[in-house]
Design a protein around this motif. Structure first.
Motif, PDB file in Angstrom:
ATOM      1  N   ALA A 108       1.038  -1.183  -0.032  1.00  0.00           N
ATOM      2  CA  ALA A 108       0.035  -0.009  -0.028  1.00  0.00           C
ATOM      3  C   ALA A 108       0.790   1.224   0.070  1.00  0.00           C
ATOM      4  CB  ALA A 108      -0.903   0.025   1.327  1.00  0.00           C
ATOM      5  N   LEU A 109       1.824   1.196   0.783  1.00  0.00           N
ATOM      6  CA  LEU A 109       2.744   2.466   0.824  1.00  0.00           C
ATOM      7  C   LEU A 109       3.482   2.626  -0.436  1.00  0.00           C
ATOM      8  CD1 LEU A 109       3.312   4.299   3.334  1.00  0.00           C
ATOM      9  CD2 LEU A 109       5.326   3.180   3.769  1.00  0.00           C
ATOM     10  N   LEU A 110       4.007   1.590  -0.900  1.00  0.00           N
ATOM     11  CA  LEU A 110       4.680   1.438  -2.084  1.00  0.00           C
ATOM     12  C   LEU A 110       3.667   2.213  -3.351  1.00  0.00           C
ATOM     13  CD1 LEU A 110       7.200   0.353  -3.870  1.00  0.00           C
ATOM     14  CD2 LEU A 110       5.729  -1.608  -4.412  1.00  0.00           C
ATOM     15  N   PHE A 111       2.484   2.037  -3.472  1.00  0.00           N
ATOM     16  CA  PHE A 111       1.691   2.448  -4.402  1.00  0.00           C
ATOM     17  C   PHE A 111       1.508   4.040  -4.140  1.00  0.00           C
ATOM     18  CE2 PHE A 111       0.383  -1.764  -6.180  1.00  0.00           C
ATOM     19  CZ  PHE A 111       0.152  -1.353  -7.252  1.00  0.00           C
ATOM     20  N   ARG A 112       1.257   4.115  -2.650  1.00  0.00           N
ATOM     21  CA  ARG A 112       1.040   5.588  -2.406  1.00  0.00           C
ATOM     22  C   ARG A 112       2.304   6.473  -2.650  1.00  0.00           C
ATOM     23  NH1 ARG A 112      -0.350   7.758   2.620  1.00  0.00           N
ATOM     24  NH2 ARG A 112       0.251   5.942   3.804  1.00  0.00           N
ATOM     25  N   ARG A 113       3.353   6.084  -2.102  1.00  0.00           N
ATOM     26  CA  ARG A 113       4.533   7.194  -2.252  1.00  0.00           C
ATOM     27  C   ARG A 113       5.404   6.983  -3.339  1.00  0.00           C
ATOM     28  NH1 ARG A 113       6.430   7.020   3.313  1.00  0.00           N
ATOM     29  NH2 ARG A 113       4.703   8.320   4.463  1.00  0.00           N
ATOM     30  N   VAL A 114       5.310   5.822  -3.944  1.00  0.00           N
ATOM     31  CA  VAL A 114       6.384   5.576  -5.143  1.00  0.00           C
ATOM     32  C   VAL A 114       5.596   5.402  -6.565  1.00  0.00           C
ATOM     33  CG1 VAL A 114       8.331   4.514  -6.469  1.00  0.00           C
ATOM     34  CG2 VAL A 114       8.043   4.454  -3.761  1.00  0.00           C
ATOM     35  N   ILE A 115       4.801   4.416  -6.639  1.00  0.00           N
ATOM     36  CA  ILE A 115       4.265   4.035  -7.937  1.00  0.00           C
ATOM     37  C   ILE A 115       3.210   5.082  -8.562  1.00  0.00           C
ATOM     38  CG2 ILE A 115       3.095   2.374  -9.472  1.00  0.00           C
ATOM     39  CD1 ILE A 115       4.341   0.195  -7.679  1.00  0.00           C
ATOM     40  N   LEU A 116       2.300   5.537  -7.782  1.00  0.00           N
ATOM     41  CA  LEU A 116       1.288   6.465  -8.207  1.00  0.00           C
ATOM     42  C   LEU A 116       1.808   7.863  -8.449  1.00  0.00           C
ATOM     43  CD1 LEU A 116      -2.031   5.566  -6.263  1.00  0.00           C
ATOM     44  CD2 LEU A 116      -1.547   5.302  -8.677  1.00  0.00           C
ATOM     45  N   PRO A 117       2.568   8.364  -7.386  1.00  0.00           N
ATOM     46  CA  PRO A 117       3.097   9.950  -7.931  1.00  0.00           C
ATOM     47  C   PRO A 117       4.247   9.634  -9.177  1.00  0.00           C
ATOM     48  CG  PRO A 117       3.764   9.181  -5.666  1.00  0.00           C
ATOM     49  CD  PRO A 117       2.922   7.894  -6.331  1.00  0.00           C
ATOM     50  N   ARG A 118       4.687   8.647  -9.328  1.00  0.00           N
ATOM     51  CA  ARG A 118       5.610   8.533 -10.777  1.00  0.00           C
ATOM     52  C   ARG A 118       4.852   8.236 -11.782  1.00  0.00           C
ATOM     53  NH1 ARG A 118       9.795   9.564 -13.077  1.00  0.00           N
ATOM     54  NH2 ARG A 118      11.250   7.846 -13.066  1.00  0.00           N
ATOM     55  N   ALA A 119       3.668   7.619 -11.522  1.00  0.00           N
ATOM     56  CA  ALA A 119       2.683   7.347 -12.726  1.00  0.00           C
ATOM     57  C   ALA A 119       2.089   8.468 -13.191  1.00  0.00           C
ATOM     58  CB  ALA A 119       1.804   6.126 -12.342  1.00  0.00           C
ATOM     59  N   VAL A 120       1.632   9.383 -12.222  1.00  0.00           N
ATOM     60  CA  VAL A 120       0.955  10.712 -12.597  1.00  0.00           C
ATOM     61  C   VAL A 120       1.815  11.298 -13.584  1.00  0.00           C
ATOM     62  CG1 VAL A 120       0.289  12.831 -11.752  1.00  0.00           C
ATOM     63  CG2 VAL A 120      -0.524  10.649 -10.646  1.00  0.00           C
ATOM     64  N   ARG A 121       3.294  11.588 -13.191  1.00  0.00           N
ATOM     65  CA  ARG A 121       4.123  12.329 -14.025  1.00  0.00           C
ATOM     66  C   ARG A 121       4.376  11.655 -15.541  1.00  0.00           C
ATOM     67  NH1 ARG A 121       5.766  13.135  -8.795  1.00  0.00           N
ATOM     68  NH2 ARG A 121       6.349  15.148  -8.327  1.00  0.00           N
ATOM     69  N   ILE A 122       4.362  10.358 -15.398  1.00  0.00           N
ATOM     70  CA  ILE A 122       4.807   9.502 -16.710  1.00  0.00           C
ATOM     71  C   ILE A 122       3.402   9.855 -17.433  1.00  0.00           C
ATOM     72  CG2 ILE A 122       5.174   7.535 -17.785  1.00  0.00           C
ATOM     73  CD1 ILE A 122       6.589   6.732 -15.354  1.00  0.00           C
ATOM     74  N   GLY A 123       2.112   9.696 -16.804  1.00  0.00           N
ATOM     75  CA  GLY A 123       1.048   9.688 -17.790  1.00  0.00           C
ATOM     76  C   GLY A 123       0.499  11.088 -18.133  1.00  0.00           C
ATOM     77  N   TRP A 124       0.863  12.040 -17.400  1.00  0.00           N
ATOM     78  CA  TRP A 124       0.337  13.256 -17.535  1.00  0.00           C
ATOM     79  C   TRP A 124      -0.019  13.724 -18.839  1.00  0.00           C
ATOM     80  CZ3 TRP A 124      -2.646  15.785 -14.376  1.00  0.00           C
ATOM     81  CH2 TRP A 124      -2.875  17.255 -14.564  1.00  0.00           C
ATOM     82  N   PRO A 125       1.253  13.624 -19.809  1.00  0.00           N
ATOM     83  CA  PRO A 125       0.877  14.185 -21.282  1.00  0.00           C
ATOM     84  C   PRO A 125      -0.313  13.453 -21.874  1.00  0.00           C
ATOM     85  CG  PRO A 125       3.308  13.861 -20.913  1.00  0.00           C
ATOM     86  CD  PRO A 125       2.444  13.280 -19.492  1.00  0.00           C
ATOM     87  N   ALA A 126      -0.180  12.181 -21.784  1.00  0.00           N
ATOM     88  CA  ALA A 126      -1.383  11.365 -22.318  1.00  0.00           C
ATOM     89  C   ALA A 126      -2.577  11.815 -21.754  1.00  0.00           C
ATOM     90  CB  ALA A 126      -1.070   9.767 -22.088  1.00  0.00           C
ATOM     91  N   TYR A 127      -2.650  12.144 -20.327  1.00  0.00           N
ATOM     92  CA  TYR A 127      -3.956  12.417 -19.927  1.00  0.00           C
ATOM     93  C   TYR A 127      -4.452  13.967 -20.426  1.00  0.00           C
ATOM     94  CZ  TYR A 127      -7.577  13.511 -16.416  1.00  0.00           C
ATOM     95  OH  TYR A 127      -8.922  13.820 -16.029  1.00  0.00           O
ATOM     96  N   GLY A 128      -3.415  14.762 -20.826  1.00  0.00           N
ATOM     97  CA  GLY A 128      -3.659  15.948 -21.333  1.00  0.00           C
ATOM     98  C   GLY A 128      -4.547  15.717 -22.764  1.00  0.00           C
TER      99      GLY A 128
END
Lengths: 246, 232, 231
Positions: B139-159
């Motif tokens: 849970a912590l791994l997702f909250r602290r590492v994977i999700l925040p990184r994924a948001v940065r990686i996926g941001w242009p596609a989300y735009g």
């Protein structure tokens, strides 16, 4: 180069000259029972279609039908997608600024429909939700008579408006009498009824043609007279309504 | 062919009021869409085959059918059933406004979930292993590492997805809403001047898209500013 | 599963029209996209500007509006153009031609970016080698760039094709009797919207699934002999 360009334009444009001598293209909606609709075999049927076929037979021309959504039906005529509109169109002053009309081929009044037994009267429509099809005289009538006192919902097709009346999304439907009559006699309309007095807005239904296309108008007018006189008209009328709608 | 500029000027204020509804619909739908996308995206990468298949079916349906069909299904389709009309949801579903938001949110939720899944799978292995080595729970791994990184990686596609949604929102006009396109169609019903009015509406859409594209780039730069520090 | 009340054949006919429309859009749109990419990478500033404007405008306006504008606006424009070329009379686009034009313009705008990326992805060394043996720019494009372009562009084009298959539903508003319009007609006749829109959804999903399988096979074939490219 010029020849090539023209050939290219011609191949892109799938239809040639708008009005060949013996062919008239007729625009209709296909979603306005019993006047025009499309059956399970994909065929156009209805009062408008029968009248159009009778008029074309009288004029000795071939009719070709083009279906077009209602709110694009006059723009489509102006853009020469077809030569005439036979789609239960009311003759109104606003429309006359854009198109010409033939004589009427039937008359209409606006009816009001509510759920059976609902305590809604024409005098207390305030705050109610009224539905009608977009770009129709019913929509215009609501705006003119009730304006901001009611909530108005406008639909792409009359059929979608009826679906919403059935679903209870609108309290009152304002609709052409013939269409309302047909719907109330169908399964879907069982729980509903006419109420109040029909609004007689002097509504005549005609065939719309492009401005200045007098030759076609004259032909249609002569043909309307002819089918009225020959009894073809009353036969078609009787097929849809037990009363005279001319 | 004639072009009546006077018409455009006369009706521009009404078009703008339609644009207001368009923006409102997009804003609410994208927020709800994100609330759908995060759990669905996590289900897509979950270890449980049931969760994976459920989320896959949802994504497959909403990405595989036209938005127009989805809107008709929600608005006209659901009201075919007596049970829906008698349910507690009906006060919402009877309004085209909420039907449009439901359809748009379910649609963008499916696309956004896929963007999120792709981005989560693109998070470098090393970072995940490092976090594990620290003893982080899943849970912590997702909250602290994977999700925040994924948001940065996926941001242009989300735009891009939000731009698609702006364009898709034009379909709200098919269920009686007076959004920008609905307003344009209502005006055309009076003026019979489709080309002028639609072009004016098109320009307003372009302006909305332009502003949002800019905003997304700004946020992207902000999200990635720590990368600039690294390179400096 | 569904009681289609005799409208099943109509829906299938509509689905055929949808597929025909989508394939036509794929053909025309691919050509537009290729032309757009060449223009964007060209040395000529006006060509680059035209291509930039084209992609910015077409990607920023709802497809529904583009379909409507092309349908209602094209006849005036085409007639004026034909008159300018000395041809009198009236020219216009049928709903099918207008639909293909509108959706191809959209497809082309996105495909421009796909092709641009693909052209740039071809190793510079190959182009320099071709130039070194005396090929001119045209020949380099035809013999070196173009044949490899497909492999790189295929996944992107495949996605666009899936998107434009769904966009064909919008052509229903200008009267083309494709799947969505057939479903709407059936709904009007039977008052069973859920049944028919769901049936249409299932047909769209079938078309999408078949396309996805086809794209997968095409991608495998395109990258044969490129062991590193296989997923």
């Amino acid at each position: 180069m010029r020849k090539i360009a023209i050939a290219l334009a011609a191949s892109l444009a799938l239809a040639g000259p708008a009005l060949a001598a013996d062919k008239v293209r007729i625009g209709t909606e296909g979603a306005y029972p019993p006047f025009n609709q499309i059956d399970a075999s994909g065929k156009l049927i209805g009062f408008d279609i029968d009248i159009a076929n009778a008029l074309c037979a009288e004029m000795k021309v071939t009719c070709e039908f083009v279906t077009q959504d209602w709110d694009g039906i006059i723009p489509g005529l102006l853009a020469k997608k077809y030569d005439a509109i036979i789609a239960s169109m009311s003759i109104t002053d606003e429309r006359k600024q854009k198109v010409d009309f033939t004589d009427r081929y039937y008359s209409n009044s606006l009816s009001f429909i509510r759920k059976k037994g609902a305590s809604i009267e024409q005098a207390n429509l305030k705050g109610k939700t009224l539905g009608a099809q977009r770009a129709t005289i019913a929509a215009e009538h609501i705006e003119k008579m009730y304006g901001k006192n009611v909530d108005v919902k406008l639909y792409d097709t009359q059929e979608n408006a009826f679906l919403d009346l059935e679903a209870g999304r609108i309290d009152v439907m304002v609709v052409d009498f013939g269409v309302g009559y047909n719907w109330l006699n169908s399964d879907a309309g069982k729980g509903f009824e006419f109420f109040g007095k029909n609004a007689d807005v002097g509504d005549h239904i005609g065939i719309a043609i492009r401005k200045g296309d007098k030759e076609l108008a004259d032909k249609f007018n002569a043909a309307i007279k002819a089918i009225r006189a020959s009894g073809v008209y009353s036969k078609i009328n009787a097929k849809y309504f037990p009363f005279d709608i001319y | 062919m004639s072009f009546d500029l006077g018409l455009v000027i006369e009706y521009f204020p009404r078009l703008l009021s339609g644009a207001g509804l368009t923006v409102e619909l997009i804003a609410i739908s994208s927020l709800v869409g994100i609330c759908i996308a995060v759990p669905v995206g996590l289900m897509r990468v979950s270890a449980s085959p049931t969760l994976r298949n459920l989320s896959l079916a949802y994504v497959f349906f909403f990405r595989g059918t036209p938005l127009l069909i989805q809107i008709f299904l929600v608005y006209y389709g659901l009201s075919q059933f007596e049970a829906v009309r008698n349910s507690v949801l009906w006060p919402f579903l009877r309004q085209p406004y909420w039907c449009a938001i439901v359809a748009f949110a379910l649609n963008t939720g499916a696309y956004t979930a896929e963007i999120l899944r792709g981005a989560m799978q693109a998070v470098p292995r090393g970072e995940i292993e490092a976090a594990r080595a620290f003893g982080m729970s899943t849970a912590l791994l997702f909250r602290r590492v994977i999700l925040p990184r994924a948001v940065r990686i996926g941001w242009p596609a989300y735009g891009n997805e939000v731009i698609f949604m702006i364009k898709g929102s034009a379909l709200a006009s098919t269920i009686t809403l007076l959004d920008l396109t609905g307003m344009a169609r209502t005006i055309i019903a009076k003026t019979y001047a489709p080309v002028e009015i639609f072009l004016a509406a098109g320009l307003i859409y372009l302006a909305i898209v332009f502003v949002l594209t800019r905003a997304f780039r700004r946020i992207e730069a902000r999200l990635n500013r720590y990368l600039l520090h690294e390179s400096a | 599963m569904f009681d289609l009340k005799g409208f099943g054949d109509q829906l299938l006919l509509g689905a055929l029209m949808t597929v025909g429309l989508a394939l036509s859009v794929l053909c025309v749109g691919t050509i537009l996209g290729l032309a757009g990419a060449i223009a964007k990478l060209s040395k000529s500033a006006p060509a680059r500007f035209a291509a930039e404007t084209y992609t910015a405008v077409l990607r920023g306006i709802p497809e529904l509006l583009i379909v409507l504008v092309i349908y209602f606006g094209s006849s005036g424009l085409l007639t004026a153009a034909a008159e300018a070329m000395g041809h009198d009379g009236f020219v216009e686009l049928s709903p099918f031609a207008a639909g293909v034009t509108a959706l191809s313009l959209v497809f082309g705008a996105y495909a421009t970016e796909v092709f641009r990326g693909a052209i740039l992805a071809i190793p510079k060394g190959q182009i320099e080698a071709a130039r070194a043996i005396g090929m001119n720019r045209r020949l380099v494009f035809l013999r070196v760039t173009l044949p490899q372009l497909w492999r790189v562009a295929l996944p992107g084009l495949g996605n666009l094709f899936l998107v434009s298959q769904k966009d064909t539903a919008l052509v229903s508003v200008i009267g083309l009797e494709e799947l969505t319009r057939k479903a709407a007609f059936a709904t009007g006749f039977t008052k069973a919207p859920f049944t028919f829109y769901m049936a249409a959804a299932v047909l769209y999903l079938t078309i999408t699934s078949v396309t996805m399988v086809g794209l997968h096979l095409a991608e495998r074939r395109a990258s044969r002999g490129m062991p590193g490219m296989r997923g």
